[in-house]
Design a protein around this motif. Sequence first.
Motif, mmCIF file in Angstrom:
data_model
loop_
_atom_site.group_PDB
_atom_site.id
_atom_site.type_symbol
_atom_site.label_atom_id
_atom_site.label_comp_id
_atom_site.label_asym_id
_atom_site.label_seq_id
_atom_site.Cartn_x
_atom_site.Cartn_y
_atom_site.Cartn_z
ATOM 1 N N PRO A 202 -37.252 -18.687 2.219
ATOM 2 C CA PRO A 202 -37.730 -19.614 3.253
ATOM 3 C C PRO A 202 -38.659 -20.658 2.649
ATOM 4 O O PRO A 202 -39.467 -20.351 1.768
ATOM 5 N N GLY A 203 -38.511 -21.874 3.109
ATOM 6 C CA GLY A 203 -39.331 -22.953 2.578
ATOM 7 C C GLY A 203 -38.690 -23.698 1.428
ATOM 8 O O GLY A 203 -39.144 -24.791 1.073
ATOM 9 N N ALA A 204 -37.645 -23.113 0.832
ATOM 10 C CA ALA A 204 -36.943 -23.813 -0.244
ATOM 11 C C ALA A 204 -36.229 -25.038 0.324
ATOM 12 O O ALA A 204 -35.677 -25.009 1.425
ATOM 13 N N VAL A 205 -36.236 -26.116 -0.427
ATOM 14 C CA VAL A 205 -35.625 -27.368 0.022
ATOM 15 C C VAL A 205 -34.477 -27.728 -0.919
ATOM 16 O O VAL A 205 -34.662 -27.791 -2.142
ATOM 17 N N LEU A 206 -33.285 -27.957 -0.318
ATOM 18 C CA LEU A 206 -32.139 -28.433 -1.089
ATOM 19 C C LEU A 206 -32.053 -29.936 -0.874
ATOM 20 O O LEU A 206 -31.563 -30.392 0.158
ATOM 21 N N SER A 207 -32.539 -30.695 -1.827
ATOM 22 C CA SER A 207 -32.578 -32.159 -1.689
ATOM 23 C C SER A 207 -31.212 -32.727 -2.059
ATOM 24 O O SER A 207 -30.992 -33.219 -3.173
ATOM 25 N N LEU A 208 -30.293 -32.658 -1.103
ATOM 26 C CA LEU A 208 -28.916 -33.095 -1.335
ATOM 27 C C LEU A 208 -28.554 -34.162 -0.302
ATOM 28 O O LEU A 208 -28.853 -34.005 0.889
ATOM 29 N N PRO A 209 -27.878 -35.227 -0.713
ATOM 30 C CA PRO A 209 -27.509 -36.281 0.235
ATOM 31 C C PRO A 209 -26.268 -35.955 1.058
ATOM 32 O O PRO A 209 -25.817 -36.769 1.849
ATOM 33 N N TRP A 210 -25.719 -34.779 0.859
ATOM 34 C CA TRP A 210 -24.494 -34.382 1.550
ATOM 35 C C TRP A 210 -24.611 -32.919 1.977
ATOM 36 O O TRP A 210 -25.448 -32.172 1.456
ATOM 37 N N ALA A 211 -23.774 -32.525 2.933
ATOM 38 C CA ALA A 211 -23.700 -31.121 3.327
ATOM 39 C C ALA A 211 -22.739 -30.363 2.424
ATOM 40 O O ALA A 211 -22.892 -29.158 2.204
ATOM 41 N N ALA A 212 -21.735 -31.060 1.922
ATOM 42 C CA ALA A 212 -20.784 -30.475 0.975
ATOM 43 C C ALA A 212 -20.227 -31.593 0.114
ATOM 44 O O ALA A 212 -20.228 -32.771 0.506
ATOM 45 N N ARG A 213 -19.779 -31.220 -1.057
ATOM 46 C CA ARG A 213 -19.272 -32.221 -1.988
ATOM 47 C C ARG A 213 -18.127 -31.656 -2.815
ATOM 48 O O ARG A 213 -18.228 -30.535 -3.341
ATOM 49 N N PRO A 219 -14.969 -29.178 -15.200
ATOM 50 C CA PRO A 219 -13.967 -28.164 -15.569
ATOM 51 C C PRO A 219 -14.178 -26.824 -14.878
ATOM 52 O O PRO A 219 -13.249 -26.009 -14.813
ATOM 53 N N CYS A 220 -15.366 -26.593 -14.357
ATOM 54 C CA CYS A 220 -15.681 -25.302 -13.750
ATOM 55 C C CYS A 220 -15.793 -25.392 -12.229
ATOM 56 O O CYS A 220 -15.172 -24.612 -11.509
ATOM 57 N N ILE A 221 -16.568 -26.330 -11.739
ATOM 58 C CA ILE A 221 -16.912 -26.385 -10.307
ATOM 59 C C ILE A 221 -16.068 -27.433 -9.589
ATOM 60 O O ILE A 221 -15.958 -28.578 -10.033
ATOM 61 N N ARG A 222 -15.491 -27.002 -8.472
ATOM 62 C CA ARG A 222 -14.655 -27.905 -7.663
ATOM 63 C C ARG A 222 -15.337 -28.326 -6.372
ATOM 64 O O ARG A 222 -15.099 -29.426 -5.866
ATOM 65 N N TYR A 223 -16.225 -27.470 -5.843
ATOM 66 C CA TYR A 223 -16.769 -27.723 -4.502
ATOM 67 C C TYR A 223 -18.131 -27.054 -4.386
ATOM 68 O O TYR A 223 -18.328 -25.934 -4.877
ATOM 69 N N VAL A 224 -19.078 -27.755 -3.759
ATOM 70 C CA VAL A 224 -20.411 -27.219 -3.521
ATOM 71 C C VAL A 224 -20.778 -27.527 -2.071
ATOM 72 O O VAL A 224 -20.519 -28.633 -1.580
ATOM 73 N N ALA A 225 -21.405 -26.566 -1.373
ATOM 74 C CA ALA A 225 -21.788 -26.788 0.024
ATOM 75 C C ALA A 225 -23.130 -26.157 0.324
ATOM 76 O O ALA A 225 -23.395 -25.016 -0.072
ATOM 77 N N ALA A 226 -23.986 -26.940 0.991
ATOM 78 C CA ALA A 226 -25.181 -26.372 1.615
ATOM 79 C C ALA A 226 -24.695 -25.769 2.921
ATOM 80 O O ALA A 226 -24.538 -26.453 3.933
ATOM 81 N N ASP A 227 -24.423 -24.475 2.883
ATOM 82 C CA ASP A 227 -23.520 -23.873 3.865
ATOM 83 C C ASP A 227 -24.001 -23.994 5.309
ATOM 84 O O ASP A 227 -23.247 -24.410 6.187
ATOM 85 N N ALA A 228 -25.225 -23.619 5.587
ATOM 86 C CA ALA A 228 -25.705 -23.675 6.965
ATOM 87 C C ALA A 228 -25.748 -25.114 7.468
ATOM 88 O O ALA A 228 -25.458 -25.390 8.639
ATOM 89 N N HIS A 229 -26.099 -26.058 6.592
ATOM 90 C CA HIS A 229 -26.128 -27.471 6.970
ATOM 91 C C HIS A 229 -24.723 -27.950 7.306
ATOM 92 O O HIS A 229 -24.514 -28.674 8.285
ATOM 93 N N LYS A 230 -23.755 -27.541 6.499
ATOM 94 C CA LYS A 230 -22.356 -27.900 6.764
ATOM 95 C C LYS A 230 -21.905 -27.386 8.125
ATOM 96 O O LYS A 230 -21.194 -28.064 8.872
ATOM 97 N N ARG A 231 -22.354 -26.178 8.485
ATOM 98 C CA ARG A 231 -21.946 -25.550 9.755
ATOM 99 C C ARG A 231 -22.833 -25.956 10.929
ATOM 100 O O ARG A 231 -22.652 -25.439 12.028
ATOM 101 N N ASN A 232 -23.793 -26.843 10.671
ATOM 102 C CA ASN A 232 -24.743 -27.237 11.721
ATOM 103 C C ASN A 232 -25.436 -26.006 12.291
ATOM 104 O O ASN A 232 -25.580 -25.845 13.506
ATOM 105 N N ALA A 233 -25.846 -25.117 11.386
ATOM 106 C CA ALA A 233 -26.385 -23.820 11.808
ATOM 107 C C ALA A 233 -27.695 -23.493 11.108
ATOM 108 O O ALA A 233 -28.034 -22.320 10.936
#
Length: 342
Positions: A202-213, A219-233
Motif C-alpha cells: 500500500p502506498g506504492a505508486v506506479l508512475s505509468l502513463p498507461w493502464a496497459a502497454r 525479446p522477452c516482454i510482450r505486454y505489461v498492465a497495471a492490472d487494477a487500473h486497467k480493470r477500473n478497480a
Amino acid sequence: MSRVLIVGAGLTGSLCACLLRRELQSRVELVVWDKARGSGGRMSTSRPPDPTCQSADLGAQYITATPAYAQSHHSLYSELLSSGVLQPLNAPIEGLRKQDGSRDYVTPLGMSSVVKHFLSQSGAALFFERHVTGLYRRGASWEVQRRAGPSEVFDVVVLTMPVPQILQLEGDIGQMLSEQQRQQLDRVRYSSRFALALFFPPGAVLSLPWAARYVPDNPCIRYVAADAHKRNADVPGRGPSLVVHTSVPFGLEHLEDNKEDVQPIILQELYQLLPDLPQPIATKCQKWRFSQVLTAVPSCPGHMTVHQQPLLVCAGDAFSHSNFDGCVESALSALSAVKASL
C-alpha cells in the motif's frame, strides 16, 4: 435424469454447464471437474499473497466483442454487463489494435468472475483437483478415472481441456477416435508464454502513463498492465499489482524450463524496461503451456463428437477460435450435441 460430466472449469466448460441447465433444467445432473485448485482456466485471477494488495489477472486481460458475433452473442454480453461482471474498457492501452466496430470490456472483479458467474448459474456440482486420466466405456455409460480417488460413472462426458491433454487420456477414447479425427487433433497448435504478477505494498505508486502497454520490440516482454487500473478497480489503501506477459518466442525458448528459473529473467527485463518501478512485496509466475490457439481443428463447427452413445464430446477454443466469442461458439455447439443426444 442423465448424469453429465464437464471436464474443465474454464470459459467453455462453465458456459456449457450454464446453458445445459437453462435448456434442460432438472433433466440433467451436472458435474464439473477441474484439475486446478480453482475455476477460471486461462481466465484466471490470482489472489494476492498479502490481503493489503490487489488481485491480478494472469491469463486473459480483457474481452473484445467483434461485430461478427454482436447479434448472436448479444444476450450473453447483456447479461454480463447488467450483472456488473463486465464493464467497458475505458483505460488507455498503448499499442492496442482496434478492429472496426469492436468493443472491449474489462472485469472489475477479475477475469475469473466471468467463469464464476456462469458456474453459479449452472448449479453444477463443482470439484477441483480432479485430474482426469482415462475414459472407459461401460455399456451405456462412461467410467471416468482420475489421478487420485475413485472413478465415477456418467452418461455424457464433455471434454474442454486443451487438445494435447485429450490425446494423452488413457482408455477407450484412443480406439474411438477415427483416423481423420486423430489427424485433425494432431494438427492443433498452441502458443506458449509466461505470465508474472508483481504485488506492491500500500502506498506504492506506479508512475505509468498507461493502464496497459503492448511492447513490440522486446525479446522477452510482450505486454505489461497495471492490472487494477486497467480493470477500473483500484481500491484505496491497497497496493497495486502489475502483470507481465512474455512474448511467444520467449515462451517457446523456455518452454521446458521451470518457472522459478525463468522469473528472474523476466524481472531483469522488466526493470530495464521500467527502471522506476518500486520493489514488490510478492510475485507469482505462471507458465501457460497452452496459451492461445494458433492452429484450430479444421472443418469442425465448435465441437467434435468422438462417440455418439454414450456421448463423448470434445469442445473448447481449439474447435473454433481463441477468444471469448470462440469459446461461446464452442459451448453453444456442444450444447446442441448434448441436447440432441438426450
